[in-house]
Motif scaffolding. Structure first.
Motif, PDB file in Angstrom:
ATOM      1  N   LEU A  14       0.831  -1.203   0.000  1.00  0.00           N
ATOM      2  CA  LEU A  14       0.000   0.000   0.000  1.00  0.00           C
ATOM      3  C   LEU A  14       0.866   1.254   0.000  1.00  0.00           C
ATOM      4  O   LEU A  14       0.615   2.193  -0.765  1.00  0.00           O
ATOM      5  CB  LEU A  14      -0.931   0.013   1.213  1.00  0.00           C
ATOM      6  N   SER A  18       0.880   3.919  -3.004  1.00  0.00           N
ATOM      7  CA  SER A  18       0.487   5.291  -2.675  1.00  0.00           C
ATOM      8  C   SER A  18       1.573   6.272  -3.087  1.00  0.00           C
ATOM      9  O   SER A  18       1.291   7.309  -3.706  1.00  0.00           O
ATOM     10  CB  SER A  18       0.201   5.421  -1.181  1.00  0.00           C
ATOM     11  N   THR A  75      -2.867  -0.848  10.603  1.00  0.00           N
ATOM     12  CA  THR A  75      -3.818   0.239  10.360  1.00  0.00           C
ATOM     13  C   THR A  75      -4.200   0.883  11.691  1.00  0.00           C
ATOM     14  O   THR A  75      -3.866   0.394  12.759  1.00  0.00           O
ATOM     15  CB  THR A  75      -5.060  -0.255   9.596  1.00  0.00           C
ATOM     16  N   GLY A 112      -9.035   6.733   3.397  1.00  0.00           N
ATOM     17  CA  GLY A 112      -9.715   5.447   3.321  1.00  0.00           C
ATOM     18  C   GLY A 112     -11.121   5.535   3.866  1.00  0.00           C
ATOM     19  O   GLY A 112     -11.759   6.591   3.811  1.00  0.00           O
ATOM     20  N   ARG A 113     -11.563   4.427   4.425  1.00  0.00           N
ATOM     21  CA  ARG A 113     -12.909   4.336   4.993  1.00  0.00           C
ATOM     22  C   ARG A 113     -12.797   3.929   6.452  1.00  0.00           C
ATOM     23  O   ARG A 113     -12.011   3.051   6.794  1.00  0.00           O
ATOM     24  CB  ARG A 113     -13.745   3.316   4.234  1.00  0.00           C
ATOM     25  N   ARG A 152      -9.704   1.485   7.000  1.00  0.00           N
ATOM     26  CA  ARG A 152      -9.371   0.644   5.843  1.00  0.00           C
ATOM     27  C   ARG A 152      -8.777   1.581   4.801  1.00  0.00           C
ATOM     28  O   ARG A 152      -9.488   2.167   3.989  1.00  0.00           O
ATOM     29  CB  ARG A 152     -10.619  -0.057   5.292  1.00  0.00           C
ATOM     30  N   HIS A 154      -6.895   3.202   1.604  1.00  0.00           N
ATOM     31  CA  HIS A 154      -6.600   2.900   0.209  1.00  0.00           C
ATOM     32  C   HIS A 154      -5.400   3.719  -0.262  1.00  0.00           C
ATOM     33  O   HIS A 154      -4.917   3.531  -1.386  1.00  0.00           O
ATOM     34  CB  HIS A 154      -7.819   3.125  -0.701  1.00  0.00           C
ATOM     35  N   TRP A 155      -4.894   4.607   0.612  1.00  0.00           N
ATOM     36  CA  TRP A 155      -3.728   5.426   0.306  1.00  0.00           C
ATOM     37  C   TRP A 155      -3.058   5.778   1.628  1.00  0.00           C
ATOM     38  O   TRP A 155      -3.738   6.163   2.586  1.00  0.00           O
ATOM     39  CB  TRP A 155      -4.169   6.693  -0.422  1.00  0.00           C
TER      40      TRP A 155
END
Length: 173
Positions: A14, A18, A75, A112-113, A152, A154-155
């Protein structure tokens, strides 16, 4: 450090992806000399870290607030009261940006989320036990509607103003 080899590998993938999609401006700042690896982050981000968490209102206005964050399994985990504005934002619009910044020494930025954690999640007991050990109090007892979240991403990128000094002089930041 609670990360498995697989989690470190996933986080490194990741971070690499990124960094590869970052603007040239960001890559000029976060470069081979200042860029932190997944193993670096897992080593440095132990204990509680103050996170700046940005959410979005129903009308699209950004809101930022500080939360206690704990980096577990590659995370962030964080919690808040269900009565907090950010909890309402996260329920309706779970997209977030998260930053931990310690001056020029260390910075971690992620998009992210925010995923609500549930007692049925495989890492629930470990997460609550970690938080309880840190605070000497179960976070679920801090109010009538405490909500725990996991980012979560994503970057994500990690930065150290002086990476060598940071990793040599500090076991944790």
């Amino acid at each position: 450090m609670r990360e498995t080899e697989s989690e470190i590998a996933d986080l490194q993938q990741l971070l690499d992806a990124s960094h590869g999609t970052a603007t040239s401006h960001l890559r000029d700042i976060i470069n081979d000399r200042t860029r932190l690896t997944a193993a670096d982050l897992a080593t440095l981000l132990t204990g509680m870290k103050v996170l700046s968490v940005a959410t979005v209102t129903a009308s699209g206005e950004p809101r930022i607030s500080a939360l206690d964050g704990h980096f577990l399994h590659g995370t962030w985990t964080f919690g808040t009261s269900g009565t907090a504005a950010k909890a309402k934002h996260l329920t309706a619009r779970p997209a977030v940006s998260v930053a931990h910044i310690d001056g020029e020494r260390l910075a971690v930025f992620a998009h992210g989320r925010a995923e609500p954690m549930r007692d049925s999640d495989p890492d629930w007991d470990e997460t609550i036990a970690h938080w309880t050990a840190h605070y000497q109090s179960n976070p679920l007892t801090w109010g009538p509607d405490i909500r725990m979240y996991r980012l979560r991403p994503h970057w994500m990128v990690g930065y150290a103003g002086d990476r060598d000094a940071l990793l040599t002089n500090d076991a944790t930041v």
